[in-house]
Design a protein around this motif. Structure first.
Motif, mmCIF file in Angstrom:
data_model
loop_
_atom_site.group_PDB
_atom_site.id
_atom_site.type_symbol
_atom_site.label_atom_id
_atom_site.label_comp_id
_atom_site.label_asym_id
_atom_site.label_seq_id
_atom_site.Cartn_x
_atom_site.Cartn_y
_atom_site.Cartn_z
ATOM 1 N N ARG A 71 35.509 -30.536 27.418
ATOM 2 C CA ARG A 71 36.545 -30.139 26.473
ATOM 3 C C ARG A 71 36.055 -30.028 25.031
ATOM 4 N NH1 ARG A 71 39.184 -34.039 23.674
ATOM 5 N NH2 ARG A 71 41.176 -32.954 23.732
ATOM 6 N N CYS B 132 30.202 -18.631 30.533
ATOM 7 C CA CYS B 132 30.981 -19.594 29.747
ATOM 8 C C CYS B 132 31.403 -18.935 28.435
ATOM 9 C CB CYS B 132 30.183 -20.875 29.514
ATOM 10 S SG CYS B 132 28.588 -20.630 28.726
ATOM 11 N N ILE C 58 20.625 -24.870 25.099
ATOM 12 C CA ILE C 58 21.399 -26.052 25.492
ATOM 13 C C ILE C 58 22.265 -25.735 26.714
ATOM 14 C CG2 ILE C 58 23.382 -27.469 24.776
ATOM 15 C CD1 ILE C 58 21.946 -28.021 22.190
HETATM 16 N N1 PCD Z 1 27.854 -25.036 24.701
HETATM 17 C C1 PCD Z 1 27.383 -23.852 24.149
HETATM 18 N N2 PCD Z 1 28.047 -22.681 24.419
HETATM 19 C C2 PCD Z 1 29.140 -22.696 25.207
HETATM 20 C C3 PCD Z 1 29.605 -23.886 25.772
HETATM 21 C C4 PCD Z 1 28.938 -25.055 25.483
HETATM 22 O O1 PCD Z 1 26.368 -23.850 23.435
HETATM 23 N N3 PCD Z 1 29.793 -21.549 25.475
HETATM 24 C C5 PCD Z 1 27.156 -26.307 24.411
HETATM 25 C C6 PCD Z 1 28.087 -27.208 23.610
HETATM 26 O O2 PCD Z 1 28.134 -26.990 22.319
HETATM 27 C C7 PCD Z 1 27.617 -28.616 24.020
HETATM 28 C C8 PCD Z 1 27.210 -28.379 25.451
HETATM 29 O O3 PCD Z 1 26.901 -26.996 25.590
HETATM 30 O O4 PCD Z 1 26.521 -28.971 23.265
HETATM 31 C C9 PCD Z 1 28.331 -28.819 26.439
HETATM 32 O O5 PCD Z 1 29.527 -28.304 25.965
HETATM 33 P P1 PCD Z 1 30.941 -28.460 26.727
HETATM 34 O O6 PCD Z 1 30.929 -27.660 27.963
HETATM 35 O O7 PCD Z 1 32.012 -28.227 25.756
HETATM 36 O O8 PCD Z 1 30.975 -29.964 27.230
HETATM 37 P P2 PCD Z 1 31.151 -31.276 26.327
HETATM 38 O O9 PCD Z 1 32.594 -31.604 26.231
HETATM 39 O O10 PCD Z 1 30.359 -31.166 25.138
HETATM 40 O O11 PCD Z 1 30.438 -32.321 27.221
HETATM 41 C C10 PCD Z 1 31.081 -32.947 28.298
HETATM 42 C C11 PCD Z 1 30.354 -32.605 29.580
HETATM 43 C C12 PCD Z 1 30.824 -33.506 30.696
HETATM 44 S S1 PCD Z 1 32.428 -33.667 30.895
HETATM 45 C C13 PCD Z 1 29.944 -34.094 31.507
HETATM 46 S S2 PCD Z 1 30.515 -35.014 32.779
HETATM 47 C C14 PCD Z 1 28.444 -33.961 31.378
HETATM 48 C C15 PCD Z 1 28.160 -32.677 30.587
HETATM 49 O O12 PCD Z 1 28.934 -32.755 29.384
HETATM 50 N N4 PCD Z 1 27.910 -35.118 30.724
HETATM 51 C C16 PCD Z 1 26.676 -35.001 30.132
HETATM 52 N N5 PCD Z 1 26.774 -32.601 30.253
HETATM 53 C C17 PCD Z 1 26.088 -33.728 29.898
HETATM 54 N N6 PCD Z 1 24.877 -33.616 29.365
HETATM 55 C C18 PCD Z 1 24.189 -34.729 29.033
HETATM 56 N N7 PCD Z 1 22.954 -34.587 28.537
HETATM 57 N N8 PCD Z 1 24.718 -35.959 29.206
HETATM 58 C C19 PCD Z 1 25.936 -36.119 29.734
HETATM 59 O O13 PCD Z 1 26.446 -37.327 29.880
HETATM 60 MO MO1 PCD Z 1 32.776 -35.520 32.335
HETATM 61 O O14 PCD Z 1 34.536 -35.305 32.455
HETATM 62 O O15 PCD Z 1 32.596 -36.810 31.347
HETATM 63 O O16 PCD Z 1 32.801 -36.303 33.973
#
Ligand code: PCD
Length: 784
Positions: A544, A661, A669
């Motif tokens: 979240r 996403c 990351i």
């Molecule tokens: N991102 C980016 N872009 C987008 C989305 C996201 O860049 N479009 C990035 C951010 O800013 C951060 C990361 O990536 O730095 C993550 O984000 P997120 O999806 O918003 O988530 P968070 O709230 O910050 O965190 C939490 C998660 C959870 S929930 C779990 S199991 C696991 C995962 O986170 N855990 C852990 N991953 C990880 N990694 C590590 N290294 N360690 C840990 O412990 Mo639960 O409900 O608590 O069962």
């Protein structure tokens, strides 16, 4: 990656500077003057009446400062504490113990060795009772009643919950050509973070201020709960969550050890540290899953889905401590219709008590969505098996189409955006699906014991809890605060209510501000994990942080930008309407030379520059973000396994994960998050279960028995992506932290069962250990 991007893009984590030098600061690194050490005495029985507790020998130990029992706590009205699911849980047992490893007494001593030694001097007289280990047994009329602390309780039933339209679902089932039914278990597993749980409680007898340094994913929520439970004034409580060595849901709730450390500090007038060991973590802190499920899919004979029907028996352990928003006793299991266009759906969930550890935490799972995804994805393969259809084709035929978004599911969830077929096509291309099927056909024809399996899974998650009108935890709404301060020289501090446990928030949240204001992420400090320093909000879990705190961060940065605009207009002596923004500066429309950088504006905002009537100066801003909806990340995964039919050994040979996403803040990351989740999935699918014997003895109390996947069991992951921004999120991002843990177990299990298909094996439960695979192969009546 040598230069720091002025916004989104891959960059190394700012926090790496301290972690790589061993300069992290975890709870166990905290040492306060005069600090004492606590240890918990735990029950050896799964179910027993406590006849007596004799602490006199422990109290006589020269280094022991206090021994606290359930009775001591009862005197303070603290023997029981509320759980996250509106039940109560014993802090220290008074009447009975209800699971092996339950907390019975707490010793405070001058050092941790003496505290542990003194545990052995406590004499508890138990009268053993028959335990209830099996969830089905728990519902039998003659099953021992576990929760007889609740007056009038005569059974182990906790709740019944249903969602969807029963009549409509029964109707489509009645006219279906085919109904596929399968029972399956999502076994009890554990988040098993690298760092176990612990706390240092420091009650200052002079100021009356309590500071709790603790492993918490939700510092503000913990502070409020301490205030409500202990009756302490909330402004006199400070919860500090320093560096956290992995949370994975394990550090969402409040454990008895934390409360005991607080009481220990109040009683002794000294700071008290309590840090559990690995076995304590595995045996007594929040487990995950333990869902016994029956899935039914109704379809036409050519594989067009009509309906889905599900029954679940949910094992919640001895206290109902499941972490979830109040209105959802089965979490977000309601998203069990998955990614498919379906006419009707219905599910019923029954929760029961058993003599096992409480919790039911959403381990890398937005409130039970992992169970839901596993169920529907396994069912799709079962249906493909019955109809002798290709599982990828069956999915393609039934996936929601892009034009159906925003899509309201048959159980009332509004999926915000998606292009599912594109993600699945991409995954199939990346893995070379057709070639693999050809290879498989050849191998099958040739016979032999080296089996090839290809497993597909497609998931939709619902993350970013949550809209205040729909959800709360213990009455606390789920909006998050953010505050942004810009210093005169244009460097900034962002204060957040969420809490990183390794996800890299100090980097990615700085990148959000950088993207909005054009200040380098290196010039932005992210402060979090200290209730005295940060605005209120519910913490980090259920992926979240990006959906809620990330949105708050973008909004607060935009507020700063708006303030900067007014200051810039005074500096440039033009109307604000004549200004245009480009990353890092306001300039006069049509005259790009006439502009002021955000740094110049910050200085001016703190200077003697005359500002228009009513403009206060400075650029600081704050915001509370109440998300209008959850975000719905999704993905298509394909797993390829080799199975040795002679030994049952599974080797994951290849794994392709295409995740969407929305907009990615820091792609590196994000990839790290996905890698971790995929490894989780291999662990659950092939190795992990919290097993118990019939007496309720825990059989997985160490990493010798409860196995974590290592690089030896994992292939080199191959990732792909599509980007479908969330339409309601200010920067179009969706959460991703749990996606791979949610989507991958079904891919691995489907791959193994695909390998076993010629042997007539339709389903086998996780974990698919060599023994499980071998017996599935040999137990099948269709073995040729
Ligand atoms: N991102 C980016 N872009 C987008 C989305 C996201 O860049 N479009 C990035 C951010 O800013 C951060 C990361 O990536 O730095 C993550 O984000 P997120 O999806 O918003 O988530 P968070 O709230 O910050 O965190 C939490 C998660 C959870 S929930 C779990 S199991 C696991 C995962 O986170 N855990 C852990 N991953 C990880 N990694 C590590 N290294 N360690 C840990 O412990 Mo639960 O409900 O608590 O069962």
């Amino acid at each position: 990656m040598t230069t720091t991007p002025m916004g989104y893009g891959s960059m190394h984590r700012k926090e790496d500077a301290r972690f790589l030098r061993g300069r992290g600061n975890y709870v166990d690194d905290i040492a306060l003057p005069g600090m004492l050490h606590g240890a918990v005495l735990r029950s050896p029985f799964a179910h027993a009446r406590i006849v007596s507790v004799d602490t006199s020998a422990a109290e006589a130990h020269p280094k022991v400062r206090a021994v606290i029992t359930g009775e001591t706590l009862a005197g303070l009205d603290l023997a029981w504490m509320p759980t996250l699911s509106h039940d109560v849980q014993a802090v220290l047992a008074t009447d009975k113990v209800r699971f092996q490893g339950q907390e019975v007494a707490f010793v405070v001593a001058e050092d941790r060795y003496s505290a542990r030694d003194a545990l052995e001097l406590i004499d508890v007289d138990y009268e053993a009772l028959p335990p209830v280990v099996d969830a089905r047994r728990a519902l039998e009329p003659d099953a021992p009643v576990i929760r007889d602390d609740v007056e009038g309780r005569t059974d182990n039933h906790i709740f019944d919950w249903e969602t969807g339209d029963k009549q409509a679902t029964d109707d489509v089932f009645a006219r279906a050509d085919v109904v596929a039914v399968q029972d399956m278990l999502y076994p009890r597993v554990h988040p098993a973070p690298m760092e176990t749980c612990g706390a240092v409680a420091d009650m200052d007898p002079v100021t009356g201020k309590l500071t709790v340094y603790t492993t918490t994913q939700a510092p503000h929520a913990h502070r409020t709960i301490y205030a409500l439970v202990a009756g302490l004034p909330e402004h006199k409580i400070r919860v500090v969550s320093p560096d956290i060595g992995g949370g994975f849901g394990n550090k969402v709730g409040i454990y008895p050890g934390y409360v005991c450390a607080v009481v220990g500090s109040i009683v002794t007038g000294k700071p008290v540290k309590w840090v559990e060991d690995r076995s304590e973590n595995l045996m007594s802190t929040s487990f995950a899953r333990d869902y016994h499920m029956r899935g039914e899919l109704a379809s036409t004979k050519d594989g067009k889905l009509l309906g889905i029907r599900v029954k679940v028996l949910a094992d919640h352990g001895a206290f109902n401590g499941t972490a979830q928003p109040t209105k959802f006793p089965a979490g977000f299991f309601g998203v069990f219709t998955g990614s498919y266009d379906i006419e009707a759906a219905h599910c019923e969930v029954t929760g029961v008590y058993t003599n096992k550890a409480p919790g039911g935490v959403a381990y890398a799972c937005s409130f039970r969505i992992t169970e839901a995804v596993y169920l529907v994805e396994r069912m799709m393969d079962v249906l493909a098996f019955d109809l002798d259809l290709d599982p990828a084709e069956l999915r393609m035929k039934n996936l929601l189409r892009p034009e159906q978004f925003p899509y309201e599911s048959k159980t009332g969830w509004e999926y915000d955006s998606g292009d599912y077929p594109r993600a699945l096509r991409k995954a199939l291309e990346l893995v070379h699906y057709d070639e693999l099927r050809a290879e498989q056909a050849k191998r099958r024809e040739a016979g032999g014991e080296n089996l090839l399996g290809i497993g597909v899974s497609f998931f939709t998650e619902a993350v970013g809890a949550g809209p205040r009108k729909h959800m709360d935890i213990l009455g606390l709404g789920m909006a998050d605060g953010a505050e942004l301060r810009v210093h005169p020289t244009g460097k900034a501090v962002l204060r957040l209510s969420c809490q990183t446990q390794g996800q890299g928030h100090e980097t990615t949240f700085a990148q959000i501000v950088a993207e909005e204001l054009g200040i380098s992420p290196d010039d932005i400090d992210v402060v979090h994990g200290d209730t005295d320093q940060t605005p209120f909000g519910l913490g980090t879990y259920g992926s979240r942080s990006t959906p809620v705190s990330g949105a708050a961060t973008a909004v607060v940065a935009r507020r700063v930008r708006d303030r900067a605009k007014i200051v810039a207009s005074a500096m440039l002596e033009v109307s604000p309407d004549d200004l245009e923004w480009e990353k890092g500066r306001w300039f006069v429309k049509g005259d790009p030379e006439a502009g002021k950088s955000i740094q110049d504006i910050a200085m001016a905002a703190h200077s003697s520059l005359e500002l228009p009537e009513g403009v206060e100066g400075h650029l600081d801003a704050s915001c509370v973000y109440n998300p209008p909806n959850l975000t719905y990340p999704f993905g298509a995964y394909v797993c390829v396994v080799d199975v040795d039919a002679g030994t049952g050994q599974v080797r994951v040979r290849d794994f392709v994960a295409v995740d969407d996403c929305g907009v990615r803040i820091n792609p590196m990351i994000v990839e790290g998050q996905v890698h971790g989740g995929l490894a989780d999935g291999v662990g659950m699918a092939l190795m992990q279960v919290m097993a118990f014997d019939e007496d309720g003895n825990h059989l997985g109390g160490s990493f010798m028995d409860y196995l974590l996947p290592t690089s030896m069991e994992c292939p080199s992951w191959r990732l792909g992506e599509t980007v479908t921004p969330s339409p309601h999120h200010p920067i179009g991002a969706k959460g991703v932290g749990e996606s791979a843990t949610v989507g991958s177990p079904a891919a691995v299990v489907n791959a193994v069962l695909d390998a076993l298909k010629p042997y007539g094996v339709r389903h086998a439960d996780m974990p698919l250990t060599p023994a499980a695979v071998w017996s599935a192969l040999h137990g099948s009546p269709l073995r040729t």
